[in-house]
Each structure stands twice: as C-alpha cells, then as structure tokens.
Scaffold this motif. Structure first.
Motif, PDB file in Angstrom:
ATOM      1  N   ARG A 134      39.011  71.650  48.192  1.00 15.87           N
ATOM      2  CA  ARG A 134      39.777  71.367  47.308  1.00 15.87           C
ATOM      3  C   ARG A 134      39.774  69.607  47.183  1.00 15.87           C
ATOM      4  NH1 ARG A 134      44.112  75.091  44.789  1.00 15.87           N
ATOM      5  NH2 ARG A 134      43.480  76.919  44.997  1.00 15.87           N
ATOM      6  N   THR A 149      46.017  82.698  51.779  1.00 14.17           N
ATOM      7  CA  THR A 149      45.622  83.310  50.692  1.00 14.17           C
ATOM      8  C   THR A 149      44.651  83.114  49.865  1.00 14.17           C
ATOM      9  OG1 THR A 149      48.224  83.717  50.210  1.00 14.17           O
ATOM     10  CG2 THR A 149      47.183  84.309  49.130  1.00 14.17           C
ATOM     11  N   ARG A 150      44.474  81.647  50.300  1.00 12.87           N
ATOM     12  CA  ARG A 150      43.630  80.556  48.925  1.00 12.87           C
ATOM     13  C   ARG A 150      42.215  80.924  49.853  1.00 12.87           C
ATOM     14  NH1 ARG A 150      44.361  74.583  48.733  1.00 12.87           N
ATOM     15  NH2 ARG A 150      45.989  75.514  47.581  1.00 12.87           N
ATOM     16  N   ALA A 197      58.124  75.257  48.214  1.00 15.19           N
ATOM     17  CA  ALA A 197      56.343  75.732  48.499  1.00 15.19           C
ATOM     18  C   ALA A 197      55.369  76.627  47.996  1.00 15.19           C
ATOM     19  CB  ALA A 197      56.253  75.342  50.273  1.00 15.19           C
ATOM     20  N   GLN A 198      56.122  77.969  47.992  1.00 15.07           N
ATOM     21  CA  GLN A 198      55.821  78.683  47.428  1.00 15.07           C
ATOM     22  C   GLN A 198      55.125  78.973  45.575  1.00 15.07           C
ATOM     23  OE1 GLN A 198      53.585  81.548  48.026  1.00 15.07           O
ATOM     24  NE2 GLN A 198      55.050  81.177  50.096  1.00 15.07           N
ATOM     25  N   LYS A 200      61.125  77.220  51.604  1.00 16.56           N
ATOM     26  CA  LYS A 200      60.233  77.810  51.299  1.00 16.56           C
ATOM     27  C   LYS A 200      60.144  78.309  49.834  1.00 16.56           C
ATOM     28  CE  LYS A 200      61.172  79.881  55.754  1.00 16.56           C
ATOM     29  NZ  LYS A 200      61.215  81.546  56.357  1.00 16.56           N
ATOM     30  N   ILE A 256      48.252  70.674  51.211  1.00 18.93           N
ATOM     31  CA  ILE A 256      49.610  71.366  51.466  1.00 18.93           C
ATOM     32  C   ILE A 256      50.334  70.418  52.780  1.00 18.93           C
ATOM     33  CG2 ILE A 256      50.498  73.485  51.458  1.00 18.93           C
ATOM     34  CD1 ILE A 256      47.762  74.787  51.270  1.00 18.93           C
ATOM     35  N   ALA A 257      51.612  70.859  52.060  1.00 19.43           N
ATOM     36  CA  ALA A 257      53.303  70.469  52.902  1.00 19.43           C
ATOM     37  C   ALA A 257      54.346  71.603  53.468  1.00 19.43           C
ATOM     38  CB  ALA A 257      53.187  68.938  53.108  1.00 19.43           C
ATOM     39  N   ARG A 276      41.313  84.485  48.694  1.00 19.17           N
ATOM     40  CA  ARG A 276      40.323  85.121  47.240  1.00 19.17           C
ATOM     41  C   ARG A 276      39.083  84.064  47.153  1.00 19.17           C
ATOM     42  NH1 ARG A 276      44.102  87.469  43.855  1.00 19.17           N
ATOM     43  NH2 ARG A 276      43.608  85.654  42.257  1.00 19.17           N
ATOM     44  N   ARG A 277      39.042  83.000  47.340  1.00 20.17           N
ATOM     45  CA  ARG A 277      37.666  82.113  47.650  1.00 20.17           C
ATOM     46  C   ARG A 277      36.121  82.712  48.346  1.00 20.17           C
ATOM     47  NH1 ARG A 277      39.886  76.199  49.814  1.00 20.17           N
ATOM     48  NH2 ARG A 277      39.498  76.550  51.117  1.00 20.17           N
ATOM     49  N   THR A 335      45.025  68.783  43.321  1.00 16.40           N
ATOM     50  CA  THR A 335      44.470  69.919  43.444  1.00 16.40           C
ATOM     51  C   THR A 335      44.808  70.578  43.911  1.00 16.40           C
ATOM     52  OG1 THR A 335      43.236  69.222  44.873  1.00 16.40           O
ATOM     53  CG2 THR A 335      41.582  69.187  42.639  1.00 16.40           C
ATOM     54  N   LYS A 336      45.881  71.104  44.949  1.00 18.53           N
ATOM     55  CA  LYS A 336      47.016  71.582  45.809  1.00 18.53           C
ATOM     56  C   LYS A 336      46.073  71.502  46.967  1.00 18.53           C
ATOM     57  CE  LYS A 336      49.974  71.494  42.916  1.00 18.53           C
ATOM     58  NZ  LYS A 336      50.818  70.664  43.706  1.00 18.53           N
ATOM     59  N   ASP A 392      50.386  80.777  55.803  1.00 23.13           N
ATOM     60  CA  ASP A 392      50.470  81.664  54.297  1.00 23.13           C
ATOM     61  C   ASP A 392      49.661  81.729  52.974  1.00 23.13           C
ATOM     62  OD1 ASP A 392      50.658  84.634  53.319  1.00 23.13           O
ATOM     63  OD2 ASP A 392      52.263  83.920  52.278  1.00 23.13           O
ATOM     64  N   ILE A 393      49.534  79.807  52.491  1.00 25.57           N
ATOM     65  CA  ILE A 393      49.321  80.003  51.530  1.00 25.57           C
ATOM     66  C   ILE A 393      47.769  79.621  50.939  1.00 25.57           C
ATOM     67  CG2 ILE A 393      49.270  77.359  49.809  1.00 25.57           C
ATOM     68  CD1 ILE A 393      51.979  77.275  50.383  1.00 25.57           C
ATOM     69  N   VAL A 448      54.461  79.659  55.976  1.00 28.24           N
ATOM     70  CA  VAL A 448      54.935  78.635  54.902  1.00 28.24           C
ATOM     71  C   VAL A 448      53.743  78.501  54.448  1.00 28.24           C
ATOM     72  CG1 VAL A 448      54.976  78.050  52.389  1.00 28.24           C
ATOM     73  CG2 VAL A 448      56.892  79.146  54.423  1.00 28.24           C
ATOM     74  N   GLY A 488      55.290  75.520  43.796  1.00 19.25           N
ATOM     75  CA  GLY A 488      55.011  74.434  44.086  1.00 19.25           C
ATOM     76  C   GLY A 488      52.808  74.145  44.610  1.00 19.25           C
ATOM     77  N   GLN A 489      52.736  74.849  45.170  1.00 20.00           N
ATOM     78  CA  GLN A 489      51.392  74.652  45.676  1.00 20.00           C
ATOM     79  C   GLN A 489      50.912  76.154  46.480  1.00 20.00           C
ATOM     80  OE1 GLN A 489      52.463  71.495  48.976  1.00 20.00           O
ATOM     81  NE2 GLN A 489      53.730  73.027  49.587  1.00 20.00           N
ATOM     82  N   ASN A 490      51.201  77.018  46.227  1.00 27.85           N
ATOM     83  CA  ASN A 490      50.807  78.355  45.954  1.00 27.85           C
ATOM     84  C   ASN A 490      50.653  78.698  44.808  1.00 27.85           C
ATOM     85  OD1 ASN A 490      49.106  80.644  46.528  1.00 27.85           O
ATOM     86  ND2 ASN A 490      50.634  81.634  47.700  1.00 27.85           N
ATOM     87  N   ASP A 491      49.441  78.275  44.180  1.00 26.35           N
ATOM     88  CA  ASP A 491      48.926  78.154  42.983  1.00 26.35           C
ATOM     89  C   ASP A 491      48.626  79.788  42.271  1.00 26.35           C
ATOM     90  OD1 ASP A 491      46.345  77.562  44.833  1.00 26.35           O
ATOM     91  OD2 ASP A 491      45.780  75.937  43.321  1.00 26.35           O
ATOM     92  N   TYR A 492      48.309  80.468  43.656  1.00 23.23           N
ATOM     93  CA  TYR A 492      47.599  82.263  42.645  1.00 23.23           C
ATOM     94  C   TYR A 492      49.356  82.854  43.195  1.00 23.23           C
ATOM     95  CZ  TYR A 492      42.929  81.626  44.936  1.00 23.23           C
ATOM     96  OH  TYR A 492      41.713  81.045  44.638  1.00 23.23           O
TER      97      TYR A 492
END
Lengths: 200, 84
Positions: A12, A174-175, B70-71, B67, A161-162, A178-179, A157-158, A170-171, A167, B73-77
């Motif tokens: 990204r 998921t990403r 973060a979810q 938490k 991640i921090a 998905r892709r 573009t995220k 996890d983010i 968390v 602001g950063q997890n666009d899904y």
C-alpha cells in the motif's frame, strides 16, 4: 493489551512521505533530524516497493544493550524511550540499531553530535505528561492524550498501521485475506526466513 | 599524658578517615538514573489536546480508547462498513 507495534504494508505504501511530514510537524523536529523515513527498493523500476521506517521499539533492543549510560527504558506498553538528561550523545545506539533510528541533532550540549533523538511512538519521555519540557525534549505525548502515533493516523493509504500488536495484526490479517495477497511483511523473510528457504 | 594525647590523635584520625566516605557523591555514570515516567493512561491533565471519550487514570478505559481508535482510524474495511 499486547505491545505497541508498527507494521508497514509495502503493498500500500506509495512513498508520499506523509508519515515523515506528520512526524516532523507533530513534534517540531529540527532540520536534519528524521525520526521516520520512507525507503524505496528498486526506485523507478516497475514493481518498486516502499516502506516507512522508524524505531521499531524492539523487544530486545540493541540500543538498550549497548548504551554505556543506561539512558534507555521500556514502558509497560513495550515502547522503547530514553532520557535525554542522561544521554551523552556517544552514538553507540546508532551503530547498534539495524534500522538507523537514532538521530543526532547538530545543536546541543555535544556540538555536532548532540543528544540522541528518535521516534517515541508518540509517547513523550520521562517528563510530566503534556508539559512544555516534555514537548521540547521529546515531542507530543499522543498516547497519554488517548491517540495513536501521528504518522500512522495521517497515512493516506493506511499502509502504516500502529497500535496494540493484537489489533495491528488483526487489521493486517483482515486486509491480506480480503485482497488475497501481500502477506509477506517487508523484511519478514530476511528476519525469519521464507517458506522456500525453510524447505531447502 | 603523652600516651593519652597520642591515643586521642589516633582516634581522631581514624574517625576522619572512616567518615570521609560518607560524604562521597556517587561517581558511576548512572548515579542519577533515568527519571521516572508515568504510565500513559494517567493522561495529560487539562491539556487542550487530550482526546475525549476515556477517563484519565483508568487503564481499561484508555486501552479501549486506543483499540477503538485503531479499528476506526486504520481498519478501512470496518470503517466502510464492509462485510468481513
């Protein structure tokens, strides 16, 4: 809560340097000091990859191991910080750090070298939270304000991640699901080996 | 008399030498040590930059704040409301 961590998603990152600018602006970092940088591999070649690099707040930090005056400490959240009143600006941490995170301002007690400055994960330093002293020495303390590091929050573009390691993982998971690609975090193979290397 | 004076001098010298170390300042480089840093969940007092929605001093509330931030602001899904 796990430990505070950064992850940069090379799929990204577009090398916009927004994270670098956000960091410099948030902490009023002086000229010549970059707490965060964007590194691009194969620049200009199709398929180039960029990654945003700063202090990775290592679990077994080499800077802490080599510091002759023990100016480093680790918070309960796993953030590696240092006390500028104890630092002597010797530069050993700079030699030890594999990411080139420690920076040395040209002004200060030790002339051209100065006291070490680095990414604080926006967690300030050992001064009163939110005080002017803390801001001048270490920058803003966003964690104590209930916020996350400015570089990651400003990333368009995220890619960066921090936050709490659980968390963040996890983010990212998921990403990737998905892709359907890009699970290989940049540097992961170098540090832990790839599937092909393990088989051979 | 002479013996008493010598004894007194000897005792005085011993006391001076013995107590000299008591006034010695620590000379190791970490003598002062790293200053104590407060935990981030203690907050920043009445700073205008403090984010609302959590209680300073309450670790659980601070962790929850980070938490959800973060979810969101950063997890666009999840931000876009997309199905996982």
């Amino acid at each position: 809560m796990a430990r505070m961590k950064f992850i940069c998603d090379a799929e990204r990152c577009i090398e916009c340097n927004g994270c670098v600018t956000a960091c410099k602006n948030e902490h009023e970092v002086p000229w010549g000091v970059n707490r965060r940088r964007v590194v691009t591999l194969n620049d200009g070649v199709p398929g180039e990859k960029s990654i945003s690099v700063a202090c990775m707040h290592c679990s077994d930090a080499p800077c802490m191991a080599v510091c002759p005056v023990n100016c480093f400490y680790r918070t309960d959240e796993g953030v590696v910080l240092h006390d500028k009143d104890v630092c002597i600006g010797c530069g050993y941490c700079s030699y030890a750090c594999p990411f080139g995170a420690p920076q040395f301002p040209s002004e200060g007690t030790f002339g051209v070298r100065g006291k070490m400055d680095k990414c604080t994960f926006c967690a300030g330093g050992p001064e009163e939270h939110g005080s002017q002293d803390e801001f001048e020495k270490y920058g803003r303390n966003r964690l104590a304000e209930g916020k996350l590091p400015a570089c990651a929050e400003m990333c368009s573009t995220k890619a960066l991640i921090a936050g709490d390691g659980d968390v963040v993982a996890d983010i990212f998971r998921t990403r990737v699901l998905r892709r359907g690609k890009g699970a290989e975090v940049w540097g992961w193979g170098t540090a832990y080996g790839t599937a092909q290397e393990k088989k051979s | 008399m002479m013996k008493t004076t010598t004894m007194f001098r000897l005792l005085t010298m011993t006391a001076v030498l013995g107590l000299a170390a008591c006034g010695e300042q620590p000379q190791d480089m970490t003598g002062g040590g790293v200053k104590q840093d407060d935990a981030p969940f203690q907050g920043v007092g009445g700073s205008q930059y403090a984010q609302a929605g959590w209680k300073a001093g309450d670790k659980g509330s601070w962790e929850q704040q980070l938490k959800s931030r973060a979810q969101y602001g950063q997890n666009d899904y999840t931000r876009m409301g997309a199905k996982p």
